[in-house]
Design a protein around this motif. Structure first.
Motif, PDB file in Angstrom:
ATOM      1  N   LEU A  28       0.864  -1.184   0.000  1.00 24.56           N
ATOM      2  CA  LEU A  28       0.000   0.000   0.000  1.00 24.56           C
ATOM      3  C   LEU A  28       0.899   1.232   0.000  1.00 24.56           C
ATOM      4  O   LEU A  28       1.909   1.263   0.715  1.00 24.56           O
ATOM      5  CB  LEU A  28      -0.885  -0.002   1.253  1.00 24.56           C
ATOM      6  N   TYR A  29       0.517   2.227  -0.797  1.00 27.05           N
ATOM      7  CA  TYR A  29       1.328   3.442  -0.904  1.00 27.05           C
ATOM      8  C   TYR A  29       0.458   4.660  -0.601  1.00 27.05           C
ATOM      9  O   TYR A  29      -0.679   4.758  -1.085  1.00 27.05           O
ATOM     10  CB  TYR A  29       1.934   3.551  -2.306  1.00 27.05           C
ATOM     11  N   VAL A  30       1.011   5.564   0.190  1.00 30.97           N
ATOM     12  CA  VAL A  30       0.258   6.730   0.655  1.00 30.97           C
ATOM     13  C   VAL A  30       1.050   7.999   0.355  1.00 30.97           C
ATOM     14  O   VAL A  30       2.265   8.037   0.550  1.00 30.97           O
ATOM     15  CB  VAL A  30       0.012   6.627   2.183  1.00 30.97           C
ATOM     16  N   VAL A  31       0.331   9.022  -0.126  1.00 28.80           N
ATOM     17  CA  VAL A  31       0.989  10.325  -0.323  1.00 28.80           C
ATOM     18  C   VAL A  31       0.294  11.384   0.525  1.00 28.80           C
ATOM     19  O   VAL A  31      -0.871  11.254   0.898  1.00 28.80           O
ATOM     20  CB  VAL A  31       0.983  10.782  -1.808  1.00 28.80           C
ATOM     21  N   ASN A  32       1.076  12.429   0.783  1.00 31.12           N
ATOM     22  CA  ASN A  32       0.639  13.523   1.621  1.00 31.12           C
ATOM     23  C   ASN A  32       1.115  14.797   0.946  1.00 31.12           C
ATOM     24  O   ASN A  32       2.317  14.962   0.704  1.00 31.12           O
ATOM     25  CB  ASN A  32       1.305  13.340   2.998  1.00 31.12           C
ATOM     26  N   PRO A  33       0.208  15.727   0.610  1.00 26.75           N
ATOM     27  CA  PRO A  33       0.623  16.932  -0.119  1.00 26.75           C
ATOM     28  C   PRO A  33       1.669  17.749   0.624  1.00 26.75           C
ATOM     29  O   PRO A  33       2.392  18.536   0.013  1.00 26.75           O
ATOM     30  CB  PRO A  33      -0.675  17.721  -0.265  1.00 26.75           C
TER      31      PRO A  33
END
Lengths: 196, 367
Positions: free
Chosen positions: B187-192
């Motif tokens: 699972l991959y998560v991004v955060n601005p």
């Protein structure tokens, strides 16, 4: 989109031809007249090919139900008919109440007729959400069609008929086909009785 | 027996409309149809459409027709922002951002209408986005204010959600978007606010951070997706007007930056189709299309790209048959179908769109 429109035009043309053909062929081949009852009461089974895609269905729906008509013969050839039908399918209920003129050609035990109706459609989709159960819409309805009657007894006639039925409900239009069959009960008459 | 002949002819002519008269028959259709569900945060509802598609993917010779399903829009919770359709086609999940919960809907198999199953499932604070594994066994929800990821197992028979032991799993502040590998392992998560992608391994719904430093991307990472082969991760950098391509280590799930490529202005969405990549540019109201070089991940912009869509694209969703790219716009209050030429990857505007009345925020389509 274009192909759908073509299909609708084709259907309408076919029904128009059906009506014209009914009148022309019957008028050319019939001479002697069948007895004309004053009143005719029709009741029977009805199958409707319901145009459900405009409502969000993936394909057309098959509705089974009833069809009833009351016809008052003004003359041997012209009459006024009130038509009511109900169809029931997968989550769809369709009722139609219409009235209109009918043209009849009679010979011995047979009668051919064509009619045009206008009236009201009441369609219900049986879906349930958090706040509502069943979505109903009432709108305009009109129909063109015709059929064939065959006398069984002086009082009863077998009937088969087909109609192109247009309804405007749920903000869309549906172009349906309805086929009905059943018995007609005669009340009162003018003209001579048929030989049975 | 002229009357008999007449009768037969009349019946035959009368039945002609039922047979379709040589035109597309009312009894059958060569087209396929899917149902689409679009979240409408300002209406606290989910719009439902039937999309009938037909034609060929070559030379953009395909048509899509939207029909609003009776009863639509269907009520959801407060501010529904993200929607997912279960692979079985039986259930729809919607996160209600202002209510901190998930709505489960059952899909009516006849018409495609939605009926919510109560009670709603609680999430962390401000759930904004979610993904599901390809088998439809687990649901992962990002909680922006809680800075966590809630994980649920899905009951295949009822669609009901059960939170996994250990959930919610803490992540970096204000996560915004996430993607899952087709294998269901990563699972991959991004955060601005960060310029990196946080990676997790998945084991029975339990998340474990991948060892090592997060992979670096550009500024303002906004959207993320994994290609269908599970080889690359793509991240749009909305502040840099670029898209980053990262390689997935198939053993560990760790990411390696392969390159960064220019897009239009403010890229906010990205979808991958085989060797093509489509980036929606909200600022320049167009879609950049790229071909992806295998192994190296180098992106080459397709001739005629970017393709104008005439609206500010917020999200993109691929048609299950890969005939169309559906683009949602919060300014146009609509979803528009762009046909895909699968031989070249080129897009073409169609006149087909669905008006949503208010701003849409996400879309899910049944297979």
């Amino acid at each position: 989109m274009a192909s759908k429109r073509l299909g609708i035009v084709c259907k309408r043309t076919a029904i128009f031809l059906f009506m014209v053909f009914s009148v022309v062929t019957a008028a050319s081949s019939l001479s002697a007249g069948q007895i004309a009852p004053q009143w005719e009461f029709f009741g029977g089974y009805s199958y409707m090919r319901f145009d459900s895609p405009p409502l969000g269905y993936p394909s057309w729906s098959n509705l089974n139900g009833f069809n009833g008509e009351v016809t008052y013969n003004i003359t041997r050839r012209f009459s006024v008919t009130a038509d009511g039908s109900g169809g029931y399918g997968s989550m769809i209920t369709a009722y139609n109440y219409m009235i209109g003129p009918q043209y009849n050609l009679r010979k011995d035990k047979s009668k051919y007729f064509a009619h045009a109706f206008i009236g009201k459609a009441e369609n219900t989709i049986g879906i349930t959400t958090l706040i509502k159960s069943g979505f109903e819409s009432v709108g305009r309805a009109y129909a063109f069609g015709g059929g064939y009657d065959r006398d069984l007894t002086p009082r009863f006639t077998f009937r088969v008929m087909a109609d192109y039925l247009h309804t405007d409900t749920f903000g869309t239009s549906q172009t349906d086909v309805r086929i009905s069959t059943g018995l007609v009960f005669h009340l009162g008459h003018f003209g001579r009785r048929p030989k049975l | 027996m002229p009357s008999k002949r007449i009768c037969l002819v009349l019946i035959a002519v009368g039945l002609a409309p039922l047979m379709g008269c040589g035109s597309p028959s009312i009894f059958s259709s060569s087209s396929t149809s899917h149902t689409a569900y679009v979240t409408l945060p300002n209406s606290n509802a989910v719009a439902a459409f039937r999309i009938k598609t037909s034609g060929s993917s070559v030379n953009n010779n395909a048509e899509a027709q939207f029909t609003t399903i009776v009863g639509s829009p269907f009520p959801a919770g407060s501010s529904p922002t993200s929607v997912l359709v279960h692979p079985s086609g039986k259930y729809v999940y919607v996160v209600n951002r202002n209510e901190n919960d998930i709505s489960l809907f059952t899909i009516n198999s006849s018409i495609g209408s939605l009926q919510e199953v109560l009670p709603r499932t609680t999430t962390g604070l401000t759930p904004v986005s979610m993904v599901m594994d390809s088998g439809g066994s687990y649901l992962f929800v990002i909680n922006e204010l809680s800075s966590s990821i809630s994980t649920y197992s899905i009951n295949a028979g009822t669609g009901a959600l059960s939170q996994i032991a250990g959930s919610p799993f803490t992540t970096f502040n204000n996560p915004f978007s996430l993607a899952i590998a087709p294998s269901g392992k990563f699972l991959y998560v991004v955060n601005p606010d960060l310029t990196s992608v946080i990676a997790y391994t998945i084991a029975s719904g339990v998340l474990t951070p991948v060892a090592g430093l997060p992979a670096q991307v550009g500024n303002g990472p906004r959207a993320i997706t994994v290609d269908p082969a599970g080889t690359f991760v793509y991240v749009t950098n909305s502040a840099d007007n670029t898209v980053s391509v990262l390689n997935i280590n198939p053993g560990t799930g760790a990411l390696t930056l392969l390159g960064t490529f220019a897009t239009g202005i403010t890229p906010t969405s990205v979808v991958a189709l085989d060797t093509y990549l489509y980036v929606g540019n909200q600022g320049s109201t167009n879609v950049s299309a790229f071909t992806v070089t295998p192994v190296t991940g180098v992106l080459t912009e397709i001739t005629s790209s970017p393709f104008s869509v005439g609206i500010a694209p917020l999200f993109e969703v691929l048609d299950p048959d890969n005939l169309f790219l559906y683009v949602g716009s919060q300014t146009a209050n609509s979803v528009t179908a762009l046909s895909i030429d699968t031989s070249t990857g080129a897009l073409a505007e169609t006149s087909q769109s669905a008006a949503t009345g208010v701003s849409p925020s996400s879309m899910g389509v049944t297979k």
